[in-house]
Scaffold this active site. Structure first.
Site, PDB file in Angstrom:
ATOM      1  N   VAL A  98      -2.120  -9.883   5.900  1.00  0.00           N
ATOM      2  CA  VAL A  98      -0.724  -9.847   5.446  1.00  0.00           C
ATOM      3  C   VAL A  98       0.143  -9.586   6.671  1.00  0.00           C
ATOM      4  O   VAL A  98      -0.049  -8.591   7.366  1.00  0.00           O
ATOM      5  CB  VAL A  98      -0.509  -8.763   4.379  1.00  0.00           C
ATOM      6  N   ASP A 112       5.059 -12.894   4.890  1.00  0.00           N
ATOM      7  CA  ASP A 112       6.193 -12.336   4.152  1.00  0.00           C
ATOM      8  C   ASP A 112       7.283 -13.386   3.966  1.00  0.00           C
ATOM      9  O   ASP A 112       7.691 -14.062   4.919  1.00  0.00           O
ATOM     10  CB  ASP A 112       6.741 -11.130   4.927  1.00  0.00           C
ATOM     11  N   ARG A 123       4.427  10.823  -8.765  1.00  0.00           N
ATOM     12  CA  ARG A 123       4.314   9.394  -8.486  1.00  0.00           C
ATOM     13  C   ARG A 123       4.281   8.550  -9.756  1.00  0.00           C
ATOM     14  O   ARG A 123       4.766   7.412  -9.768  1.00  0.00           O
ATOM     15  CB  ARG A 123       3.032   9.096  -7.693  1.00  0.00           C
ATOM     16  N   GLU A 159      -0.827   3.011  -2.701  1.00  0.00           N
ATOM     17  CA  GLU A 159      -1.735   4.108  -2.374  1.00  0.00           C
ATOM     18  C   GLU A 159      -2.509   4.615  -3.589  1.00  0.00           C
ATOM     19  O   GLU A 159      -3.276   5.564  -3.467  1.00  0.00           O
ATOM     20  CB  GLU A 159      -0.952   5.264  -1.740  1.00  0.00           C
TER      21      GLU A 159
END
Length: 396
Positions: free
Chosen positions: A143, A170, A266, A327
């Site tokens: 990426v 991107d 989160r 994450e």
């Protein structure tokens, strides 16, 4: 070393002051000859010792030192933290700064002739691949958003004609970068551009989505055994054969970081651009959220579960509007034993150890049994001695 020896030997021939301390020319001649022979012997022994290749037995991953160095840097001396070598390297880097190729150079010039491109880049051919490597293909995603020449350096290092590579550029980056990557993929038949290009935003689901797109694309190819995800700013510290042996040592297990804890901040709320937008329902299928890294080395079975299993898809949809889903997604799927994800942590032993990189607050995991890791390190302020001998596959 050779230059220093020559200078010292010549200085002995030209030294006139010795005559003041010698009674006879014959004695002077003997002293000169003896000194020169001594210096030559020392130089010869030194050169012999310097050219011995040192590699500890049974450790093929250990660094090996050859002299004289072939380039401007003496790696052995740099690893020893030799001040003179460090100063030379710093001076050379200052006088020869890296200049990136302009965007579009690959599409416009470098990839016009694919044979020349592969030859110039010294890309590995199938004739130079071992049977062990051929029997254990790997899949990579890369990426990126900038510097196609740096990405090509990475690709050249990990490239093998039997592996599989998915490149995601991107959507918000310079269109010429995508053109460069498409030109490179045209010259390397097992390198593919992602089927869908999205705008990747740090800390948002799009980071993970780019990886999922490549995972799905790579599953079309039936032979690969393990998946490794990379960014355009990384570089391997192991050869393909070494990485294959590391992956084989996992015996189907995944190398995915995971720390269990209370991550309500989160996942309890919906987030839009890091702003809380109301409460979320509990995670589906009694899944407990864990925190880890987006950087993984995963078995094919894990990737298939992630892309195809209904429970995984439900959790992916649920985690989209949480905070930093990059994450939590991969880590959570690997640390919920009741899901029976292939290669996942079964929760019955402390087979993983948590480590922390000083000053970077980046959590790492590695397999305790083999001491191998897809670790994330930063070159900034990191000395080579910290890398030598460590179980690191990829350097960021």
């Amino acid at each position: 070393m050779i230059f220093s020896c020559k200078v010292f030997c010549l200085s002995l021939f030209r030294r006139r002051r010795l005559r003041k301390y010698c009674a006879f020319p014959y004695i002077l001649y003997r002293q000169r000859t003896s000194s020169i022979l001594t210096v030559l012997c020392i130089c010869s022994v030194s050169l012999y010792l310097l050219n011995i290749r040192h590699s500890p037995p049974g450790n093929e991953n250990a660094l090996t030192y050859d002299a004289p160095p072939l380039g401007p840097f003496d790696c052995a001396a740099l690893i020893r933290q030799d001040e003179f070598a460090s100063s030379n390297a710093e001076t050379y880097s200052t006088l020869h700064p890296h200049v990136s190729l302009p965007n579009g150079e690959y599409a416009k010039n470098l990839c016009q002739n694919c044979d020349e491109f592969r030859k110039r880049g010294r890309y590995i051919s199938m004739n130079n691949v071992t049977k062990e490597e051929k029997d254990f293909p790997l899949a990579y995603s890369i990426v990126l958003y900038k510097e196609p020449d740096q990405v090509e350096n990475l690709l050249r290092a990990i490239y093998r004609p039997h592996n599989y590579y998915c490149i995601h550029v991107d959507k918000s980056s310079d269109p010429l970068i995508l053109s460069d990557m498409e030109a490179i993929a045209k010259c390397l038949p097992n390198v593919y551009i992602a089927s869908r290009i999205i705008d990747v935003q740090w800390g948002q689901f799009s980071e993970t989505e780019a990886e999922l797109i490549c995972m799905k694309d790579l599953l079309k190819y039936k032979k690969w055994k393990y998946f490794i995800n990379l960014t355009g700013q990384e570089y391997p510290l192991k050869t393909n054969l070494q990485i294959v042996r590391i992956a084989k040592a996992f015996k189907g297990a995944n190398d995915i970081a995971g720390v269990r804890g209370n991550y309500d901040f989160r996942t309890k709320f919906r987030y839009v651009n890091f702003r809380r937008m109301g409460l979320k329902p509990p995670s589906p299928h009694n899944i407990t959220v864990s925190k880890g890294s987006i950087h993984i080395t995963a078995s094919r079975g894990y990737v298939e579960f992630l892309i195809m299993d209904r429970r995984s898809q439900d959790f992916i949809n649920w985690v989209r509007d949480t905070r930093n889903p990059d994450e939590t997604l991969f880590s959570t799927m690997n640390h919920n034993p009741h899901l029976r994800v292939p290669g996942s942590f079964n929760g019955q032993s402390t087979s993983c150890v948590n480590a922390l990189i000083p000053d970077r607050n980046k959590s790492l995991m590695y397999m305790k049994s083999s001491q191998i890791s897809h670790e994330l390190l930063f070159l900034t302020g990191l000395i080579l001695t910290a890398i030598e001998g460590r179980p690191i596959i990829i350097l960021n």
